[in-house]
Design a protein around this motif. Structure first.
Motif, PDB file in Angstrom:
ATOM      1  N   VAL A   1     -21.712  75.833 133.953  1.00 44.28           N
ATOM      2  CA  VAL A   1     -22.552  74.819 134.600  1.00 44.28           C
ATOM      3  C   VAL A   1     -22.202  73.432 134.073  1.00 44.28           C
ATOM      4  N   ASP A   2     -22.062  73.299 132.756  1.00 42.13           N
ATOM      5  CA  ASP A   2     -21.719  71.999 132.164  1.00 42.13           C
ATOM      6  C   ASP A   2     -20.361  71.512 132.671  1.00 42.13           C
ATOM      7  N   GLY A   3     -19.381  72.423 132.728  1.00 43.84           N
ATOM      8  CA  GLY A   3     -18.051  72.052 133.218  1.00 43.84           C
ATOM      9  C   GLY A   3     -18.085  71.616 134.670  1.00 43.84           C
ATOM     10  N   ALA A   4     -18.818  72.357 135.498  1.00 43.15           N
ATOM     11  CA  ALA A   4     -18.911  72.024 136.917  1.00 43.15           C
ATOM     12  C   ALA A   4     -19.612  70.677 137.123  1.00 43.15           C
ATOM     13  N   GLU A   5     -20.670  70.453 136.358  1.00 38.34           N
ATOM     14  CA  GLU A   5     -21.394  69.185 136.483  1.00 38.34           C
ATOM     15  C   GLU A   5     -20.545  68.007 136.017  1.00 38.34           C
ATOM     16  N   SER A   6     -19.780  68.203 134.936  1.00 36.36           N
ATOM     17  CA  SER A   6     -18.925  67.104 134.471  1.00 36.36           C
ATOM     18  C   SER A   6     -17.763  66.865 135.432  1.00 36.36           C
ATOM     19  N   ASP A   7     -17.354  67.915 136.179  1.00 36.59           N
ATOM     20  CA  ASP A   7     -16.312  67.748 137.193  1.00 36.59           C
ATOM     21  C   ASP A   7     -16.876  67.222 138.506  1.00 36.59           C
ATOM     22  N   GLY A   8     -18.196  67.082 138.599  1.00 35.42           N
ATOM     23  CA  GLY A   8     -18.827  66.522 139.788  1.00 35.42           C
ATOM     24  C   GLY A   8     -18.954  67.483 140.949  1.00 35.42           C
TER      25      GLY A   8
ATOM     26  N   LYS B   1     -12.856  76.634 139.850  1.00 37.67           N
ATOM     27  CA  LYS B   1     -12.801  77.924 139.156  1.00 37.67           C
ATOM     28  C   LYS B   1     -12.694  77.672 137.659  1.00 37.67           C
ATOM     29  N   TYR B   2     -13.418  78.497 136.901  1.00 37.09           N
ATOM     30  CA  TYR B   2     -13.424  78.413 135.446  1.00 37.09           C
ATOM     31  C   TYR B   2     -13.123  79.799 134.900  1.00 37.09           C
ATOM     32  N   HIS B   3     -12.169  79.892 133.977  1.00 38.02           N
ATOM     33  CA  HIS B   3     -11.725  81.180 133.466  1.00 38.02           C
ATOM     34  C   HIS B   3     -12.347  81.470 132.111  1.00 38.02           C
ATOM     35  N   GLY B   4     -13.111  82.563 132.056  1.00 36.80           N
ATOM     36  CA  GLY B   4     -13.681  83.034 130.804  1.00 36.80           C
ATOM     37  C   GLY B   4     -12.797  84.113 130.219  1.00 36.80           C
ATOM     38  N   ASP B   5     -13.309  84.869 129.247  1.00 39.49           N
ATOM     39  CA  ASP B   5     -12.513  85.921 128.619  1.00 39.49           C
ATOM     40  C   ASP B   5     -12.222  87.071 129.584  1.00 39.49           C
ATOM     41  N   ASN B   6     -13.232  87.563 130.275  1.00 38.97           N
ATOM     42  CA  ASN B   6     -13.049  88.709 131.162  1.00 38.97           C
ATOM     43  C   ASN B   6     -13.442  88.430 132.605  1.00 38.97           C
ATOM     44  N   TYR B   7     -13.961  87.236 132.874  1.00 30.90           N
ATOM     45  CA  TYR B   7     -14.397  86.889 134.224  1.00 30.90           C
ATOM     46  C   TYR B   7     -13.821  85.550 134.654  1.00 30.90           C
ATOM     47  N   VAL B   8     -13.685  85.392 135.957  1.00 25.38           N
ATOM     48  CA  VAL B   8     -13.384  84.097 136.569  1.00 25.38           C
ATOM     49  C   VAL B   8     -14.668  83.677 137.263  1.00 25.38           C
ATOM     50  N   TYR B   9     -15.071  82.439 137.049  1.00 23.43           N
ATOM     51  CA  TYR B   9     -16.300  81.925 137.644  1.00 23.43           C
ATOM     52  C   TYR B   9     -15.941  80.896 138.714  1.00 23.43           C
ATOM     53  N   LEU B  10     -16.631  80.951 139.826  1.00 22.74           N
ATOM     54  CA  LEU B  10     -16.446  80.004 140.912  1.00 22.74           C
ATOM     55  C   LEU B  10     -17.725  79.199 141.049  1.00 22.74           C
ATOM     56  N   ALA B  11     -17.623  77.901 140.833  1.00 22.04           N
ATOM     57  CA  ALA B  11     -18.778  77.007 140.974  1.00 22.04           C
ATOM     58  C   ALA B  11     -18.656  76.309 142.323  1.00 22.04           C
TER      59      ALA B  11
ATOM     60  N   HIS C   1     -26.369  71.389 150.789  1.00 26.07           N
ATOM     61  CA  HIS C   1     -26.961  70.054 150.888  1.00 26.07           C
ATOM     62  C   HIS C   1     -26.706  69.206 149.639  1.00 26.07           C
ATOM     63  N   GLY C   2     -25.890  69.715 148.704  1.00 24.92           N
ATOM     64  CA  GLY C   2     -25.531  68.947 147.526  1.00 24.92           C
ATOM     65  C   GLY C   2     -26.623  68.801 146.494  1.00 24.92           C
ATOM     66  N   ASN C   3     -27.684  69.609 146.595  1.00 26.19           N
ATOM     67  CA  ASN C   3     -28.805  69.481 145.668  1.00 26.19           C
ATOM     68  C   ASN C   3     -28.588  70.213 144.350  1.00 26.19           C
ATOM     69  N   HIS C   4     -27.837  71.297 144.382  1.00 25.19           N
ATOM     70  CA  HIS C   4     -27.631  72.075 143.168  1.00 25.19           C
ATOM     71  C   HIS C   4     -26.315  72.829 143.244  1.00 25.19           C
ATOM     72  N   LEU C   5     -26.127  73.751 142.332  1.00 26.14           N
ATOM     73  CA  LEU C   5     -24.865  74.442 142.131  1.00 26.14           C
ATOM     74  C   LEU C   5     -25.067  75.943 142.272  1.00 26.14           C
ATOM     75  N   HIS C   6     -24.148  76.617 142.935  1.00 26.04           N
ATOM     76  CA  HIS C   6     -24.128  78.083 142.969  1.00 26.04           C
ATOM     77  C   HIS C   6     -22.932  78.532 142.138  1.00 26.04           C
ATOM     78  N   VAL C   7     -23.125  79.561 141.320  1.00 25.31           N
ATOM     79  CA  VAL C   7     -22.028  80.096 140.516  1.00 25.31           C
ATOM     80  C   VAL C   7     -21.837  81.553 140.892  1.00 25.31           C
ATOM     81  N   PHE C   8     -20.580  81.929 141.081  1.00 27.89           N
ATOM     82  CA  PHE C   8     -20.192  83.293 141.420  1.00 27.89           C
ATOM     83  C   PHE C   8     -19.220  83.777 140.364  1.00 27.89           C
TER      84      PHE C   8
END
Length: 131
Positions: free
Chosen positions: A35-42, A56-66, A71-78
């Motif tokens: 979430v912090d990375g996605a918010e700092s990337d806008g 996309k953000y790569h963790g140890d065992n998962y890839v996350y898609l922000a 409507h641009g109000n918030h963030l969804h993470v998959f």
């Protein structure tokens, strides 16, 4: 309830369903670093609509898609397991024994799982070992 709330909810559900159809799983409680990375990337405010910004953000065992909400109000993470996101190649992939994501390091002769010892060797090497 403000006007349009029902339509906004339908739009968000439609966005989530579309991303899930591509093999991603909606992650209702994502890691803070994603979430912090996605918010700092806008990502939440970069664009709106169904062509919303994605990172996309790569963790140890998962890839996350922000993904920015419709409507641009918030963030969804998959999320998606790296074993499902990447195919096994001589450089990286999934260990068939323990299902961990593995990556070849410079000191490795072959793709090696440092958890259980499995090695991804070329077919020629495996045949030489059998003969």
């Amino acid at each position: 309830m403000p006007n349009g709330h029902g339509q906004r909810q339908k739009d968000e559900e439609q966005l989530i369903e579309a991303v899930e159809e591509d093999g991603w799983v909606h992650f209702p409680d994502p890691p803070d670093w994603v979430v912090d990375g996605a918010e700092s990337d806008g990502v939440p405010s970069a664009s709106i609509g169904f062509e919303a910004a994605q990172n996309k953000y790569h963790g140890d065992n998962y890839v996350y898609l922000a993904v920015s909400s419709v409507h641009g109000n918030h963030l969804h993470v998959f999320s998606q397991k790296k074993s499902e996101y990447f195919e096994t190649t001589p450089e990286e992939g999934t260990c068939p024994n323990c299902q961990e994501y593995v990556k070849r390091y410079e000191v490795d002769d072959y793709l090696t799982c440092h958890r259980c010892g499995w090695q991804y060797k070329p077919l020629k090497e495996r045949l030489n070992n059998l003969l």
